[in-house]
Design an enzyme around this catalytic site. Sequence first.
Site, PDB file in Angstrom:
ATOM      1  CG  ASP A 124     -73.048 -41.811  44.535  1.00 41.43           C
ATOM      2  OD1 ASP A 124     -73.298 -40.911  43.693  1.00 41.43           O
ATOM      3  OD2 ASP A 124     -73.310 -41.667  45.752  1.00 41.43           O
ATOM      4  CE1 TYR A 145     -57.483 -40.921  37.013  1.00 38.85           C
ATOM      5  CE2 TYR A 145     -57.611 -41.325  34.662  1.00 38.85           C
ATOM      6  CZ  TYR A 145     -57.980 -41.645  35.949  1.00 38.85           C
ATOM      7  OH  TYR A 145     -58.823 -42.699  36.168  1.00 38.85           O
ATOM      8  CG  ASP A 185     -60.341 -44.621  33.300  1.00 32.07           C
ATOM      9  OD1 ASP A 185     -60.535 -45.489  32.429  1.00 32.07           O
ATOM     10  OD2 ASP A 185     -59.307 -44.587  34.000  1.00 32.07           O
ATOM     11  CE  LYS A 206     -70.397 -38.408  45.829  1.00 28.69           C
ATOM     12  NZ  LYS A 206     -71.665 -39.101  46.167  1.00 28.69           N
ATOM     13  CG  ASP A 260     -62.592 -50.063  31.902  1.00 24.88           C
ATOM     14  OD1 ASP A 260     -62.405 -49.434  30.841  1.00 24.88           O
ATOM     15  OD2 ASP A 260     -61.740 -50.818  32.415  1.00 24.88           O
TER      16      ASP A 260
END
Length: 351
Positions: free
Chosen positions: A220, A137, A244, A187, A248
């Site tokens: 993943d 971000y 993030d 990743k 959630d």
Amino acid sequence: MTNHRIALIPGDGIGTEVVPAARRVLDAVGAEHGVSFTYRSFDWSCARHLREGAMMPEDGLDRLREHDAILLGAVGYPGVPDHVSLWGLLIPIRRGFRQYVNVRPIRVFEGVESPLRSAEPGSVDFVVVRENVEGEYSEIGGRLNRGFPEEMAVQEAVFTRAGVNRVLDYAFTLAARRAGRLTSATKSNGIVHTMPFWDELVAERAAHHPGVSWDQEHIDALAAKFVLDPRRFDVVVGSNLFGDILSDLAAAVAGSIGIAPAANLNPEGDFPSMFEPVHGSAPDIAGLGIANPLGAIWSAAMMLDHLGHPEAATRVTDAMAAVLAATSVRTPDLGGTASTEEFTTELLARL
Ligand code: ATP
Ligand code: MG
């Protein structure tokens, strides 16, 4: 008697309903543990943005600075885009106060139904630690050739050695206090610069925390395991974007977004840390007095822990567990008929 100065930002919608509930709990548990609170309430919100053109005043951070911690309800309003509340309030506070760790505990409480069959009550108990100020971000990048066939967009992710190390150290230290297991979200098979760097730093920091066993999973596969076998986790650490998404997902796994808490921490205590439920302003139920206050109450418990009162914090989470396990009093999101106030009163009776 220890006194703490608390800045309250109830915000919008149900934020203004759950923050008073959390305040009742703080006062009650504080009285029993020799802790008192001086509150100052700020009306910073999307409603303020609509009235005055800004979420908070220009000297907002200076005003917050005088407090020991911040308790935030939720910000969001139909018609006000999310980036206004994010960049107008949340991100300036997180970055301005170096709240570089975002901590989100996940528990499936007895008496709460998780959407997962694999998650029997009591079996899921872990924490997602998210890097909160750098990573994906960033504002670095741009758009070129708008409207032309050659149009392109570029967005850079920023990972610094110091920035990654400090959140990893927080996560390893937390794991050492818990079950001693850490999982790193990566990743590095697809993202070939930043993620291998992240992985190297994880291995390096692990050497400084020999009591913690650790592994890493590609994001993943990790997301799939959150659903298929959430019991295996203790502390999960991820970059800003991965953390993030995982937090959630984890809140959903736990049964209701109304329960999930979050802490934006400045671990050194140089600046106030900020505590907020994961849920938003819930315009669909705002004003009805039926919002689940547990996300805000659990956030307040994390605040107690951060301010140096871990026993008081445990009292609150024990009372949450007791009210859910032993009574049928609960708000409609958990299948009950109680109001926010009735549910809070019942919880106070268990404290
Ligand atoms: P925002 O734009 O502020 O993020 P949102 O509608 O996108 O708001 P939430 O506010 O988190 O996201 O709401 C998502 C759904 O979950 C809504 O249906 C809302 O009613 C429900 N919900 C969220 N928090 C609670 C809560 N504390 N108690 C009961 N229901 C909740
Ligand atoms: Mg939302």
